[in-house]
Enzyme design. Structure first.
Site, PDB file in Angstrom:
ATOM      1  N   ASP A 326      28.030  -2.796  31.140  1.00 21.72           N
ATOM      2  CA  ASP A 326      26.820  -2.524  32.256  1.00 21.72           C
ATOM      3  C   ASP A 326      26.393  -3.865  32.491  1.00 21.72           C
ATOM      4  O   ASP A 326      25.379  -4.191  31.950  1.00 21.72           O
ATOM      5  CB  ASP A 326      25.872  -1.525  31.644  1.00 21.72           C
ATOM      6  N   SER A 327      26.635  -4.305  33.900  1.00 24.81           N
ATOM      7  CA  SER A 327      26.062  -5.623  34.360  1.00 24.81           C
ATOM      8  C   SER A 327      26.066  -5.324  35.920  1.00 24.81           C
ATOM      9  O   SER A 327      26.824  -4.995  36.532  1.00 24.81           O
ATOM     10  CB  SER A 327      27.050  -6.709  33.798  1.00 24.81           C
ATOM     11  N   ASP A 439      21.844 -10.550  43.904  1.00 21.38           N
ATOM     12  CA  ASP A 439      21.748 -10.707  45.594  1.00 21.38           C
ATOM     13  C   ASP A 439      21.358 -12.034  45.776  1.00 21.38           C
ATOM     14  O   ASP A 439      21.886 -12.529  46.601  1.00 21.38           O
ATOM     15  CB  ASP A 439      21.143  -9.536  46.137  1.00 21.38           C
ATOM     16  N   GLY A 480       6.200  -6.204  38.109  1.00 21.05           N
ATOM     17  CA  GLY A 480       6.631  -7.709  37.964  1.00 21.05           C
ATOM     18  C   GLY A 480       7.990  -7.941  38.486  1.00 21.05           C
ATOM     19  O   GLY A 480       8.435  -9.047  38.449  1.00 21.05           O
TER      20      GLY A 480
END
Length: 533
Positions: A326-327, A439, A480
């Site tokens: 899971d990355s 991104d 944050g």
């Protein structure tokens, strides 16, 4: 430090001969309405011309009353008296008196003087002996706001009306028939102060053929009918502008895209099966899409009931790519199966209309080394620290340097560089450590290799997860998220040894958008083909 790579070899854009063949047309065009009918391009040009004439009428012309309706010098019984309230602001009071003296409808001015000392002789002397209008200082014995409404002692006054914004006319009244109560700092225009004519006066003035005229600054007049026609043309033009979109000519309509002219979708999803299925159904309708790969990072494999929906479907094919870890980096892992050079990276909650996706792909084909997308962001430096900013800063500064990969087209070769290059290992580790910024990392990679900015395409996309994302589901400052993305900019700068991001001011929009497809000069509205059928 990551060094700048050489340019990536991409497939070429259409040749000049292809373009020339497609441009063989008779120059005619049409606009399609939502009901399937079409409007000629000339009709649209005529509407634009009407709009231009209407704007000239609206901003350059002033109403000119007919001669029989023009006001004449007011008779004595058609005038009014001003009661002006003032207190210790003599300059404003004198300025107000000078202003209202210029109004022919004013016959008397009474100044309500409530100050401790009487009016100075220097002020009273300015108005002694003046009768048109007369100016009288009415000294009050007590300081009260009620003083402004104390009756005026005039023997011929049989009716008086106190009003701030309206006036009453009575034909039986003698010398004074109207009282205008004003503060010294209020200055209505002469027209506002005019009393209403009697019923008989109105009947006499209305003996006309019903026509009106408007006077231009050059002394010419325009009929009221002409103005009504312009308003009607404006209404039709607004209908055209907001409800209709240009329809391409038959010879310019897009045909079924060939295999090499299509793209592959890589869709990121996580535990939102309904959104994912809805997204697949949406993009399956886009002719430019050939393959859809769903990045499946959940603990359990895709349910058989979901996979069964797409088995054996080839237009487009749908493949669930199960990830072993899971990355966030998984969305940029190279595709092992069939794919196109153009990869549309999208989240399961983003809905890009097929027409906008076609436009973005057309833009990408012309600049295949760039990342092309719909959601721009910008990096700015404040107090020596990089900050990541969203749309409002893009709008405020008119520039952007990042395109979010939640809805963007990029070359598949960048996937290979991102995952297989040893120099990108610290970047991937940064993304895993922060669980954010993949991104931004891809934007750094592309800008570092090409020294080119991203390309922002305007679209009408629907973000179905806007209220459930990590940047919007909580108070942004407390969450944050923005701070983390700003920190990523500084961390990536250290990894690369420089700031490779390149800003751009270019926005691409469709020529089929009737709102933005306007000429660069108003003279284009009068171009020669306006008159050619």
């Amino acid at each position: 430090m990551i060094r700048n790579r050489s340019q990536i070899t991409m497939s070429s854009s259409p040749t000049g001969s292809d373009i020339e063949n497609n441009m063989q047309t008779d120059g005619k065009g049409s606009y399609r309405t939502p009901w399937g009918t079409t409007l000629s391009r000339r009709f649209v040009y005529v509407l634009m011309g009407c709009l231009f004439l209407f704007l000239v009428q609206l901003f350059l012309l002033n109403p000119a009353p007919l001669k029989e309706h023009r006001p004449s010098q007011a008779a004595s019984r058609e005038q009014l008296t001003i009661v002006m309230n003032t207190f210790e602001r003599h300059d404003l009071m004198l300025e107000a008196i000078d202003h209202y003296k210029q109004c022919s409808v004013v016959k008397h001015i009474y100044v309500v003087w409530s100050e401790k000392d009487p009016p100075p002789e220097s002020i009273k002397a300015k108005f002694e002996g003046k009768l048109h209008p007369s100016v009288t200082f009415r000294v009050e014995t007590e300081d009260s706001l009620n003083s402004r409404f104390r009756p005026i002692e005039v023997k011929d006054l049989s009716l008086w009306v106190v009003s701030v914004v309206s006036f009453w006319y009575h034909p039986a009244v003698g010398d004074i028939d109207c009282i205008c109560v004003l503060d010294y700092d209020k200055k209505p225009s002469q027209i506002t102060m005019s009393s209403s004519p009697s019923g008989s006066d109105i009947e006499n003035n209305m003996q006309t053929d019903g026509k009106g005229s408007y006077r231009t600054p050059w002394g010419t007049t325009l009929s009221r009918r002409f103005v009504y026609v312009l308003i009607g043309c404006l209404f039709i033009f607004l209908v055209e502008l907001f409800l209709l979109n240009p329809a391409p000519l038959n010879e310019h309509r897009p045909t079924k895209a060939a295999s090499h002219e299509q793209l592959t979708i890589v869709m990121n999803t996580f535990e939102r099966h309904d959104l994912m299925l809805e997204a697949i159904d949406h993009y399956k309708r886009c002719s430019v899409v050939k393959h859809i790969y769903v990045v499946w990072s959940e603990k359990d494999p895709p349910p058989e009931r979901i996979k069964a929906k797409f088995e054996g479907k080839l237009h487009p094919s749908v493949t669930f790519r199960v990830e072993t870890e899971d990355s966030l980096n998984s969305r940029f892992r190279p595709i092992d199966g069939p794919h196109n050079d153009a990869i549309f990276s999208v989240d399961d909650d983003m809905r890009v209309p097929c027409a906008d996706l076609d436009l973005a792909y057309e833009v990408w084909r012309g600049s295949q080394r760039s990342i092309v997308g719909f959601m721009p962001r910008v990096h700015i430096r404040r107090n020596g620290i990089w900050e990541y900013r969203c749309w409002w800063r893009v709008w405020l500064h008119g520039t952007y340097s990042i395109i979010l990969t939640k809805a963007a087209i990029l070359h598949h070769d960048y996937f290979a560089i991102y995952h297989q290059s040893a120099e990108q290992k610290p970047v991937r580790e940064l993304v895993d450590r922060r669980w954010n910024c993949e991104d931004i990392a891809m934007q750094f990679l592309i800008a570092n290799h090409t020294s080119l900015p991203p390309i922002y395409v305007k679209g009408n996309i629907d973000d179905k997860g806007v209220l459930g994302g990590i940047s919007t589901n909580q108070n942004i400052i407390k969450a944050g998220h923005m701070h983390d993305r700003s920190s990523c900019l500084s961390d990536l700068e250290k990894i690369y040894g420089n700031m490779p991001l390149v800003s751009s001011r270019m926005i691409v929009d469709s020529a089929a958008n009737g709102w933005t497809n306007r000429p660069s000069t108003v003279y284009e509205y009068l171009s020669s083909d306006l008159w050619k059928w």
